[in-house]
Design a protein around this motif. Sequence first.
Motif, short mmCIF file in Angstrom:
data_model
loop_
_atom_site.label_atom_id
_atom_site.label_comp_id
_atom_site.label_asym_id
_atom_site.label_seq_id
_atom_site.Cartn_x
_atom_site.Cartn_y
_atom_site.Cartn_z
N PHE A 65 -89.13 -24.40 -47.82
CA PHE A 65 -88.60 -23.12 -48.29
C PHE A 65 -88.73 -22.97 -49.80
O PHE A 65 -88.88 -21.88 -50.31
CB PHE A 65 -87.12 -22.96 -47.90
N ARG A 66 -88.66 -24.10 -50.49
CA ARG A 66 -88.73 -24.06 -51.96
C ARG A 66 -90.17 -24.07 -52.46
O ARG A 66 -90.50 -23.46 -53.46
CB ARG A 66 -87.97 -25.26 -52.53
N TYR A 67 -91.00 -24.82 -51.74
CA TYR A 67 -92.34 -25.06 -52.26
C TYR A 67 -93.42 -24.22 -51.59
O TYR A 67 -94.60 -24.42 -51.84
CB TYR A 67 -92.71 -26.54 -52.12
N HIS A 68 -93.04 -23.32 -50.70
CA HIS A 68 -94.05 -22.60 -49.92
C HIS A 68 -95.08 -21.89 -50.80
O HIS A 68 -96.25 -21.80 -50.45
CB HIS A 68 -93.38 -21.58 -48.99
N SER A 69 -94.65 -21.46 -51.98
CA SER A 69 -95.60 -20.71 -52.80
C SER A 69 -96.59 -21.61 -53.53
O SER A 69 -97.47 -21.13 -54.22
CB SER A 69 -94.85 -19.82 -53.79
N ARG A 70 -96.43 -22.94 -53.35
CA ARG A 70 -97.46 -23.83 -53.90
C ARG A 70 -98.76 -23.73 -53.09
O ARG A 70 -99.78 -24.31 -53.44
CB ARG A 70 -96.98 -25.30 -53.86
N ASP B 66 -88.17 -18.53 -57.26
CA ASP B 66 -89.27 -18.75 -58.20
C ASP B 66 -90.57 -18.50 -57.46
O ASP B 66 -91.07 -19.37 -56.77
CB ASP B 66 -89.21 -20.19 -58.71
N PRO B 67 -91.12 -17.32 -57.56
CA PRO B 67 -92.30 -16.99 -56.77
C PRO B 67 -93.53 -17.82 -57.13
O PRO B 67 -94.46 -17.90 -56.36
CB PRO B 67 -92.53 -15.51 -57.07
N THR B 68 -93.52 -18.44 -58.26
CA THR B 68 -94.69 -19.23 -58.63
C THR B 68 -94.66 -20.60 -57.96
O THR B 68 -95.66 -21.27 -57.87
CB THR B 68 -94.74 -19.48 -60.14
N GLY B 69 -93.46 -20.98 -57.52
CA GLY B 69 -93.33 -22.31 -56.93
C GLY B 69 -93.38 -23.40 -57.97
O GLY B 69 -93.32 -24.56 -57.69
N SER C 13 -100.89 -21.55 -52.86
CA SER C 13 -102.04 -21.08 -53.62
C SER C 13 -102.44 -22.05 -54.73
O SER C 13 -103.46 -21.87 -55.38
CB SER C 13 -101.72 -19.71 -54.22
N GLU C 14 -101.61 -23.08 -54.96
CA GLU C 14 -101.91 -24.03 -56.05
C GLU C 14 -102.39 -25.37 -55.51
O GLU C 14 -102.53 -26.32 -56.26
CB GLU C 14 -100.64 -24.30 -56.87
N CYS D 199 -87.12 -17.57 -52.43
CA CYS D 199 -88.16 -17.04 -53.32
C CYS D 199 -87.68 -16.83 -54.74
O CYS D 199 -88.20 -15.99 -55.45
CB CYS D 199 -88.71 -15.74 -52.77
#
Lengths: 345, 184
Positions: free
Chosen positions: A160-165, B33-36, A167-168, B31
Amino acid sequence: MKWVKVTLRIGVVSLVIASFFFLQRLVMPKYVNGIVEGSLIETYYEEEGNHDVIFVGDCEVYECFSPVALWEEYGIPSFIRGSAQQLIWQSYYLMEETLRYEKPEVFIFNVLAMKYNEPQKEAYNRLTLDGMRLSSAKIKSIKASMMEDENMIDYIIPLFRYHSRWSELSFDDFRYFFNKKKLFHNGYYMRVDVRPVTTFPQGKKLPDYSFGDNAWGYLEKMKKLCDNNDIDLMLIKAPAIYPYWYDEWDEQIREYADSNDLIYLNFLDLIEETGIDYNTDTYDTGLHMNLSGAEKLSRYLGPILREKYGVPDRRNDAELSRIWEDKTTFYYEMKAAQETELAGK
Amino acid sequence: MILLGDLMLRMKKTCVLSVAFIMVLTLFSGCADPTGSLSNSDSETSGAQDNEGYSFKTSGIAISMHDDMAPILDKLGEAKSYFEAESCAFPGLEKTYTYSSFSLYTYEDGDIDRLAALVILDDSVGTAEGIYLNDSLDKIIAAYGSDYTHSLNLYSFEKDRMKLSFIVEDDIVTSIEYVALAGE
């Protein structure tokens, strides 16, 4: 038909769960390059126990003491459960969790963390908490560490915290998906380079030098945990010159140690005895020790552990010796590799 | 066989829906921190903005919290001493520049060093509003008003993204510190 239905359902549920864990594992930071400190905590679970001494605390433990030196010179098996800016409640819950796996003779706590009475920053929390296995100790540690705007679920299910990684993601995320490369030596972070102390920063004046109630409460809990389990608690302050360690803080710890019959070693006051030379024994102008400094501190600590706490020499234990032989080989390989790298610069 | 086919189809749908549910849950939860990213600036100060807080004036320049350090250092010249501390957990350095009467502390905002704190070291310099070390609490209140927070012997005046704090002991100012605060 019923069994087919049940089997398929189990299959689907398993697939969903597996996908979930696959995704979670993939997007979680691997901490194998750059900020490798994030991998420290999880390395403990690769161990087979049998440590007579366990260190807990912040960078002042994992960069200032060498378990391999303690083993080689005194036959003392030890492990450092340290992490960056480890707060005292995190150290306490790591101690509590350690007792699920083994019972050491001595816990050693570095007292710099007493300066923090409340959670500081999510990013630092992550470096300790994400590496812990799910347990009641981890949940209590999360609860004690969370910032106001954080949710417990983000720690328990890091996806839930790292899902936006997503794209990285880099090659390392796939390369170290199953196994990470070995980076530490029983929790010790080795650095052989040298960067001498040039200036000594003075501490800013503080409105109040008293440690907070929360910090005291956890120190007391540490003491009780040790008493209840017949384990000795030792307090130390590593010889790091920054962050500044105030005399007023030192006095409070000394008083606590005296009134609770604990040994407290402030290595800042033991420069001559340990032989620490700030021109050669630090790699970052006095914040942390390099390998030379860590070995000097370990050599000083070994006889104290033996004489004051009766920690035995275990070098006659064939099984342990075999385990530590491998560790020692890796230690010297890394030392040689770092020296070669430095020589090439 | 028809029944089995129907069952397989339903299972397939369930599976797809479940995976989709996880993906949606994952995308829309936590969400903050949208950048993660877990960079050091997460809860630190970030970004240059117009700084309206209290400034410190010296050598003909006004120094405000969050200011870019480069032009300040150019104007102030070489510091008496310099100290840098690498974070245990993040790339980057916290730097301390000590001049004869004050110290400057920095934080990193991308490639730019910004002013995180300023501490006055002696009574040869004071705040722009005329408060010096060894002054009295009354003088502070006369200069800044009584809209302060008070804890123990610390008196703080918050303005925009900065805080000006005085430690007052026995009615004597013994410390003056400007600190940059997090937030937009």
